[in-house]
Design a protein around this motif. Structure first.
Motif, PDB file in Angstrom:
ATOM      1  N   ALA A  99       0.816  -1.213   0.000  1.00  0.00           N
ATOM      2  CA  ALA A  99       0.000   0.000   0.000  1.00  0.00           C
ATOM      3  C   ALA A  99       0.853   1.267   0.000  1.00  0.00           C
ATOM      4  O   ALA A  99       1.994   1.276   0.464  1.00  0.00           O
ATOM      5  CB  ALA A  99      -0.925   0.008   1.210  1.00  0.00           C
ATOM      6  N   ALA A 100       0.252   2.330  -0.518  1.00  0.00           N
ATOM      7  CA  ALA A 100       0.830   3.665  -0.409  1.00  0.00           C
ATOM      8  C   ALA A 100       0.145   4.407   0.737  1.00  0.00           C
ATOM      9  O   ALA A 100      -0.958   4.037   1.161  1.00  0.00           O
ATOM     10  CB  ALA A 100       0.651   4.431  -1.717  1.00  0.00           C
ATOM     11  N   GLY A 152       3.529   4.963   7.548  1.00  0.00           N
ATOM     12  CA  GLY A 152       4.065   3.907   6.696  1.00  0.00           C
ATOM     13  C   GLY A 152       5.057   3.028   7.425  1.00  0.00           C
ATOM     14  O   GLY A 152       5.039   1.794   7.296  1.00  0.00           O
ATOM     15  N   ALA A 153       5.936   3.644   8.218  1.00  0.00           N
ATOM     16  CA  ALA A 153       6.940   2.872   8.951  1.00  0.00           C
ATOM     17  C   ALA A 153       6.306   1.980  10.007  1.00  0.00           C
ATOM     18  O   ALA A 153       6.680   0.812  10.172  1.00  0.00           O
ATOM     19  CB  ALA A 153       7.955   3.825   9.591  1.00  0.00           C
ATOM     20  N   GLU A 154       5.331   2.522  10.742  1.00  0.00           N
ATOM     21  CA  GLU A 154       4.696   1.754  11.813  1.00  0.00           C
ATOM     22  C   GLU A 154       3.853   0.596  11.269  1.00  0.00           C
ATOM     23  O   GLU A 154       3.781  -0.471  11.873  1.00  0.00           O
ATOM     24  CB  GLU A 154       3.823   2.680  12.662  1.00  0.00           C
ATOM     25  N   LEU A 155       3.213   0.802  10.118  1.00  0.00           N
ATOM     26  CA  LEU A 155       2.337  -0.232   9.560  1.00  0.00           C
ATOM     27  C   LEU A 155       3.058  -1.152   8.572  1.00  0.00           C
ATOM     28  O   LEU A 155       2.492  -2.160   8.139  1.00  0.00           O
ATOM     29  CB  LEU A 155       1.129   0.406   8.876  1.00  0.00           C
ATOM     30  N   GLY A 156       4.277  -0.801   8.195  1.00  0.00           N
ATOM     31  CA  GLY A 156       5.036  -1.660   7.295  1.00  0.00           C
ATOM     32  C   GLY A 156       4.588  -1.581   5.856  1.00  0.00           C
ATOM     33  O   GLY A 156       4.564  -2.600   5.155  1.00  0.00           O
ATOM     34  N   THR A 157       4.220  -0.378   5.401  1.00  0.00           N
ATOM     35  CA  THR A 157       3.878  -0.210   3.991  1.00  0.00           C
ATOM     36  C   THR A 157       5.142   0.146   3.203  1.00  0.00           C
ATOM     37  O   THR A 157       6.016   0.839   3.716  1.00  0.00           O
ATOM     38  CB  THR A 157       2.839   0.901   3.798  1.00  0.00           C
ATOM     39  N   PHE A 158       5.213  -0.337   1.960  1.00  0.00           N
ATOM     40  CA  PHE A 158       6.406  -0.092   1.155  1.00  0.00           C
ATOM     41  C   PHE A 158       6.090   0.638  -0.148  1.00  0.00           C
ATOM     42  O   PHE A 158       6.945   0.752  -1.016  1.00  0.00           O
ATOM     43  CB  PHE A 158       7.118  -1.422   0.865  1.00  0.00           C
ATOM     44  N   GLY A 159       4.844   1.142  -0.270  1.00  0.00           N
ATOM     45  CA  GLY A 159       4.516   1.978  -1.411  1.00  0.00           C
ATOM     46  C   GLY A 159       4.956   3.399  -1.153  1.00  0.00           C
ATOM     47  O   GLY A 159       5.704   3.680  -0.214  1.00  0.00           O
ATOM     48  N   ALA A 160       4.483   4.317  -1.991  1.00  0.00           N
ATOM     49  CA  ALA A 160       4.827   5.721  -1.807  1.00  0.00           C
ATOM     50  C   ALA A 160       4.311   6.224  -0.463  1.00  0.00           C
ATOM     51  O   ALA A 160       3.224   5.855  -0.027  1.00  0.00           O
ATOM     52  CB  ALA A 160       4.217   6.550  -2.934  1.00  0.00           C
ATOM     53  N   ARG A 184      -3.740   5.698 -12.158  1.00  0.00           N
ATOM     54  CA  ARG A 184      -2.578   5.532 -13.026  1.00  0.00           C
ATOM     55  C   ARG A 184      -1.952   4.157 -12.892  1.00  0.00           C
ATOM     56  O   ARG A 184      -0.944   3.861 -13.545  1.00  0.00           O
ATOM     57  CB  ARG A 184      -1.530   6.608 -12.706  1.00  0.00           C
ATOM     58  N   GLY A 185      -2.507   3.309 -12.039  1.00  0.00           N
ATOM     59  CA  GLY A 185      -1.989   1.962 -11.870  1.00  0.00           C
ATOM     60  C   GLY A 185      -0.736   1.879 -11.031  1.00  0.00           C
ATOM     61  O   GLY A 185      -0.044   0.852 -11.024  1.00  0.00           O
ATOM     62  N   GLU A 186      -0.414   2.933 -10.274  1.00  0.00           N
ATOM     63  CA  GLU A 186       0.789   2.933  -9.443  1.00  0.00           C
ATOM     64  C   GLU A 186       0.551   2.330  -8.068  1.00  0.00           C
ATOM     65  O   GLU A 186       1.508   2.068  -7.333  1.00  0.00           O
ATOM     66  CB  GLU A 186       1.323   4.361  -9.320  1.00  0.00           C
ATOM     67  N   ALA A 187      -0.695   2.139  -7.693  1.00  0.00           N
ATOM     68  CA  ALA A 187      -1.037   1.500  -6.418  1.00  0.00           C
ATOM     69  C   ALA A 187      -2.434   0.928  -6.536  1.00  0.00           C
ATOM     70  O   ALA A 187      -3.294   1.487  -7.222  1.00  0.00           O
ATOM     71  CB  ALA A 187      -0.973   2.505  -5.269  1.00  0.00           C
ATOM     72  N   VAL A 235      -8.924   8.705   8.292  1.00  0.00           N
ATOM     73  CA  VAL A 235      -8.217   7.914   7.286  1.00  0.00           C
ATOM     74  C   VAL A 235      -9.219   7.042   6.533  1.00  0.00           C
ATOM     75  O   VAL A 235     -10.146   6.487   7.138  1.00  0.00           O
ATOM     76  CB  VAL A 235      -7.127   7.017   7.928  1.00  0.00           C
ATOM     77  N   LEU A 236      -9.046   6.943   5.218  1.00  0.00           N
ATOM     78  CA  LEU A 236      -9.854   6.073   4.380  1.00  0.00           C
ATOM     79  C   LEU A 236      -8.930   5.115   3.636  1.00  0.00           C
ATOM     80  O   LEU A 236      -7.814   5.488   3.245  1.00  0.00           O
ATOM     81  CB  LEU A 236     -10.661   6.861   3.350  1.00  0.00           C
ATOM     82  N   VAL A 237      -9.386   3.892   3.432  1.00  0.00           N
ATOM     83  CA  VAL A 237      -8.699   2.952   2.556  1.00  0.00           C
ATOM     84  C   VAL A 237      -9.318   3.091   1.171  1.00  0.00           C
ATOM     85  O   VAL A 237     -10.511   2.828   0.992  1.00  0.00           O
ATOM     86  CB  VAL A 237      -8.819   1.509   3.057  1.00  0.00           C
ATOM     87  N   LEU A 238      -8.514   3.550   0.217  1.00  0.00           N
ATOM     88  CA  LEU A 238      -8.942   3.652  -1.175  1.00  0.00           C
ATOM     89  C   LEU A 238      -8.363   2.474  -1.944  1.00  0.00           C
ATOM     90  O   LEU A 238      -7.174   2.151  -1.787  1.00  0.00           O
ATOM     91  CB  LEU A 238      -8.455   4.957  -1.803  1.00  0.00           C
ATOM     92  N   GLN A 239      -9.192   1.836  -2.787  1.00  0.00           N
ATOM     93  CA  GLN A 239      -8.722   0.678  -3.539  1.00  0.00           C
ATOM     94  C   GLN A 239      -9.241   0.679  -4.966  1.00  0.00           C
ATOM     95  O   GLN A 239     -10.328   1.198  -5.259  1.00  0.00           O
ATOM     96  CB  GLN A 239      -9.154  -0.623  -2.845  1.00  0.00           C
ATOM     97  N   SER A 240      -8.465   0.073  -5.834  1.00  0.00           N
ATOM     98  CA  SER A 240      -8.892  -0.136  -7.204  1.00  0.00           C
ATOM     99  C   SER A 240     -10.010  -1.178  -7.222  1.00  0.00           C
ATOM    100  O   SER A 240     -10.253  -1.881  -6.227  1.00  0.00           O
ATOM    101  CB  SER A 240      -7.720  -0.634  -8.045  1.00  0.00           C
ATOM    102  N   ALA A 241     -10.676  -1.290  -8.358  1.00  0.00           N
ATOM    103  CA  ALA A 241     -11.745  -2.288  -8.488  1.00  0.00           C
ATOM    104  C   ALA A 241     -11.203  -3.689  -8.235  1.00  0.00           C
ATOM    105  O   ALA A 241     -11.863  -4.526  -7.603  1.00  0.00           O
ATOM    106  CB  ALA A 241     -12.381  -2.187  -9.870  1.00  0.00           C
ATOM    107  N   ARG A 242     -10.009  -3.949  -8.712  1.00  0.00           N
ATOM    108  CA  ARG A 242      -9.414  -5.280  -8.512  1.00  0.00           C
ATOM    109  C   ARG A 242      -9.192  -5.561  -7.032  1.00  0.00           C
ATOM    110  O   ARG A 242      -9.537  -6.644  -6.537  1.00  0.00           O
ATOM    111  CB  ARG A 242      -8.083  -5.357  -9.271  1.00  0.00           C
TER     112      ARG A 242
END
Length: 409
Positions: A99-100, A152-160, A184-187, A235-242
């Motif tokens: 995730a970003a 990002g550091a606390e949750l262990g995310t490696f996206g932007a 744009r398909g970047e996340a 905070v919201l979790v945004l996700q692609s259709a996939r």
């Protein structure tokens, strides 16, 4: 990319920490309380500036007394909200790792530079014994705008990991950045939010500007005298259709737009041309018209200028629907959460869509005749059209509008 080809961006989880409580459920319950049960603003500074109020997170000051090296006040609020949103969306470890994180904040962790870890009981600058200036003890340099990287550091995310800071539109611009990452398909998954912790300098600055109401935050009230700040995180979790496939969703971010009028460092452009432009651009991207909007969550700060200009903008954008479209004045409940305001409005829009209703507004003493917007105050109103228009404006002329659409499709 033309609107017909715009990929869907779904909201699959939400989290919030506010003066109404430590969860999104507490936020929703607080928005539905009777007037007698709603929190009141309390002094946000020391006794040195007693007339500046703030809507504070219960226990927030104590929670901010963390050991040296621990995340700052805003980041701790953001972490709590992010963990709730992640659990609400049911994200697995692999999804979270990819995730970003995009967080908007106007103040960041500047409160920690004012004396102590929570902003300090004593001011970091000002007259000291014998008139000497009190200066913070020297120490290692730490970035002020570090909320996104801390999450990002606390949750262990490696996206932007991106922090956005352009005053009170920060989390609105952050939302646009997050949506673009997905489109744009970047996340496939983005933790999007806003966070603020009470700090003395911005509150005192608004007091000096004459823009701080000494009683309460009361947008569109004839007797309003300014805004009252609040703190917390949304905070919201945004996700692609996939990524959202198979999950229960709150709805979709249908359209976002931003602009800058650069009219004045602090005052809105009284003509509102760029505010109209950004709202219309969001509607075009969303493929929605004025008749499709079921509710507006306005920027509505309670300052004399903002509320009048925003009414005129809505009248221009919504046309004859403007007088009939209900508004929900969120800042009357939780104060002006600055850079987190758009994220709080987005979470509120998602909760409205989930529950199919608009909570009653805080009752006005007397509505300003220059702002004849529809503010239902007697009880919840059905959200008859599942599309919510959200505005966020900022110093320097930064403007943001979003259209949120409830339902899976």
């Amino acid at each position: 990319m033309p609107p017909t080809a715009t990929p869907d961006v779904f909201v699959t989880g939400v989290g919030a920490v506010s003066c109404l409580g430590a969860t999104a459920d507490a936020l929703w319950a607080g928005l539905r309380r009777t007037a007698a049960d709603r929190p009141t603003a309390v002094p946000g500074l020391t006794e040195r500036v007693p007339d500046v109020l703030a809507y504070q997170v219960p226990g927030g000051a104590a929670a901010a007394d963390a050991p040296q090296g621990a995340p700052g006040r805003a980041a701790r609020f953001a972490l709590a909200a992010a963990r709730e949103a992640v659990a609400d969306a049911g994200l697995g470890a692999h999804e979270l790792a990819e995730a970003a994180v995009v967080i908007g904040t106007a103040v960041g962790e500047s409160g920690g530079r004012e004396g102590g870890p929570d902003g300090g009981a004593e001011p970091a600058y000002g007259p000291g014994a014998g008139g000497a200036a009190q200066v913070p003890a020297p120490g290692p340099w730490e970035p002020v705008f570090s909320v996104a990287t801390t999450v990002g550091a606390e949750l262990g995310t490696f996206g932007a990991n991106i922090s956005v800071s352009n005053a009170c539109a920060a989390s609105g611009y952050a939302l646009s950045v997050a949506v673009d990452l997905i489109r744009r398909g970047e996340a496939d998954t983005v933790l999007l939010g806003g966070a603020e912790g009470i700090a003395r300098v911005p509150l005192a600055s608004f007091s000096r500007l004459g823009a701080a109401d000494p009683e309460t935050c009361r947008p569109f009230d004839a007797d309003r005298r300014g805004t009252v700040f609040g703190e917390g995180a949304a905070v919201l979790v945004l996700q692609s259709a996939r990524a959202a496939a198979g999950r229960r969703v709150y709805g979709r971010v249908l359209g976002t737009a931003w602009s800058c009028d650069a009219h004045h460092p602090t005052a809105p452009d009284p003509g509102g041309e760029q505010l109209v432009r950004v709202a219309r651009a969001a509607l075009v991207q969303a493929r929605r018209g004025p008749g499709d909007i079921g509710c507006v969550i306005p920027h509505g700060t309670g300052t004399r200028q903002n509320d009048v200009v925003e009414y005129e903008v809505l009248r221009e954008v919504l046309g004859d629907r403007g007088a009939r479209t209900p508004l929900f004045s969120l800042k009357a409940f939780i104060g002006h959460t600055a850079g987190a305001a758009a994220a709080f409005a987005a979470v509120t829009a998602a909760l409205m869509a989930r529950h199919g209703e608009i909570p009653a507004n805080v009752a006005l003493g007397r509505q300003d005749p220059q702002c004849p917007v529809r503010l239902p105050q007697d009880g919840p109103t059905a959200l008859r059209r599942p599309n919510v228009l959200v505005n966020a404006y900022a110093f320097g002329g930064s403007n943001f509008t979003m259209v949120f659409g409830g339902g899976a499709r």
